[in-house]
Design a protein around this motif. Structure first.
Motif, mmCIF file in Angstrom:
data_model
loop_
_atom_site.group_PDB
_atom_site.id
_atom_site.type_symbol
_atom_site.label_atom_id
_atom_site.label_comp_id
_atom_site.label_asym_id
_atom_site.label_seq_id
_atom_site.Cartn_x
_atom_site.Cartn_y
_atom_site.Cartn_z
ATOM 1 N N GLY A 115 3.743 39.721 35.036
ATOM 2 C CA GLY A 115 5.134 39.267 35.083
ATOM 3 C C GLY A 115 5.302 37.802 34.765
ATOM 4 O O GLY A 115 6.419 37.281 34.822
ATOM 5 N N GLY A 116 4.203 37.117 34.435
ATOM 6 C CA GLY A 116 4.295 35.699 34.094
ATOM 7 C C GLY A 116 4.243 34.817 35.319
ATOM 8 O O GLY A 116 3.374 34.965 36.171
ATOM 9 N N CYS A 117 5.207 33.913 35.448
ATOM 10 C CA CYS A 117 5.221 33.007 36.601
ATOM 11 C C CYS A 117 6.631 32.525 36.888
ATOM 12 O O CYS A 117 7.528 32.602 36.039
ATOM 13 N N VAL A 118 6.818 32.052 38.097
ATOM 14 C CA VAL A 118 8.015 31.314 38.491
ATOM 15 C C VAL A 118 7.546 29.938 38.933
ATOM 16 O O VAL A 118 6.592 29.822 39.713
ATOM 17 N N ALA A 119 8.165 28.891 38.417
ATOM 18 C CA ALA A 119 7.819 27.527 38.793
ATOM 19 C C ALA A 119 9.079 26.801 39.240
ATOM 20 O O ALA A 119 10.179 27.074 38.742
#
Length: 316
Positions: free
Chosen positions: A232-236
């Protein structure tokens, strides 16, 4: 950060990974034929440091390994990629950390791990390394030994060094070491950068929405948070914004070390004062490139290779 010699020094576990490629994971008492075997090297903070070295950063490592042949291999591998090893402690009473990893045809993995002397690195072991810690712009902790990690963070704060912490396991796994959720929260409070996996982020915040989870993690204390979401990638997030960036479409051969590669890429972006969006995108690309190779450190790219990848990469 004038006067700092190193970009990042990692503190934690470094181990040998014996990796076997299997057509499927065996059931109890079943034998499966291994298709591919290799001796690789691992450790959460150690892998991130090697990723940074490949990208071009000046890095070092602090950790405890055995005075055995596996320990020799660990040191030689570090030196081969340009990691400074003056902070590595040899312990004659334990064998070096060792992991046995099985990877199936889908790239999923199962890991059996012998930690060796790493969990027994004490605050007293860290104390003589104050000047070494002070020589880094950032220290990156995996928290394998909370007591030495806490002392390392205290020294870093006293010396004007930023502190990054990777929590790449669930809170249930952390409880094995006798730590509670409150212990972890107290550990996270003084961190400048916090990079948990999605299981850890959910366990700490109770949030399924990871944008909201990132905001809640910022409230604990860190100024920058990045949550790794696997495919799902990332949240930053930082005090100004929250960004969500997708993973990239690649032929996955082994996800071992993908999160560590992300950490290296993310810290590299912070070192260069890139925007949060660019930093997260870059870190996802480093992780995606690594997933195309077997072994936690195989295929770790240079900055130029990441830039080339991003020109044609397709998001998932």
């Amino acid at each position: 950060m004038a006067g700092k010699i190193f970009d990042v020094i990692g503190i934690g576990l470094s181990c040998v990974d014996l990796v076997m490629k299997v057509p499927k994971f065996p059931e109890v008492d079943e034998v499966v034929v291994t298709l591919e075997y290799g001796k690789h090297f691992g450790g959460v903070a150690a892998n991130a440091i090697v990723a940074l070295a490949r990208l071009g950063a000046k890095v070092g490592f602090i950790g405890k390994i055995g005075a055995d042949s596996f320990g020799d291999d660990i040191l030689n591998e570090f030196k081969k990629v340009g990691v400074d090893t003056r902070g590595v402690i040899r312990d004659k009473d334990f064998g070096s950390p060792l992991s046995f990893i099985q990877v199936d045809n889908q790239g999923d993995r199962k890991i059996s791990h012998y930690p060796g002397p790493a969990p027994f690195m004490s605050p007293q072991d860290v104390e003589p390394l104050r000047d070494y810690i002070a020589s880094a712009k950032i220290i990156h902790l995996d928290g394998i030994n909370p007591h030495s990690a806490i002392r390392s963070a205290e020294i870093a704060k006293e010396e004007g060094t930023l502190v990054s912490f990777d929590l790449s396991t669930s809170l249930e796994a952390v409880e094995i070491f006798g730590l509670t959720r409150e212990d972890v929260i107290n550990f996270v409070k003084p961190m400048d950068v916090f990079i948990p996996c999605k299981l850890a982020a959910k366990g700490l915040t109770g949030e399924d929405n990871f944008e909201e989870a990132a905001k809640k993690l910022l409230e604990i204390g860190p100024s920058t948070v990045a949550i790794t979401l696997g495919g799902g990638g990332c949240v930053a997030a930082n005090r100004k914004e929250v960004v969500k960036k997708p993973a990239y479409m690649v032929e996955v051969k082994d996800t071992t070390g993908a999160g560590d590669a992300f950490h290296g890429g993310f810290l590299y972006g912070l070192l260069h004062d890139w925007s949060l969006d660019k930093t997260a995108q870059f870190a996802n690309a480093v992780a995606a490139i690594k997933c195309q190779y077997f072994g936690a450190r195989s295929g770790l790219p240079t900055e130029r290779e990441v830039e080339k990848f991003l020109k044609t990469a397709e998001p998932l």
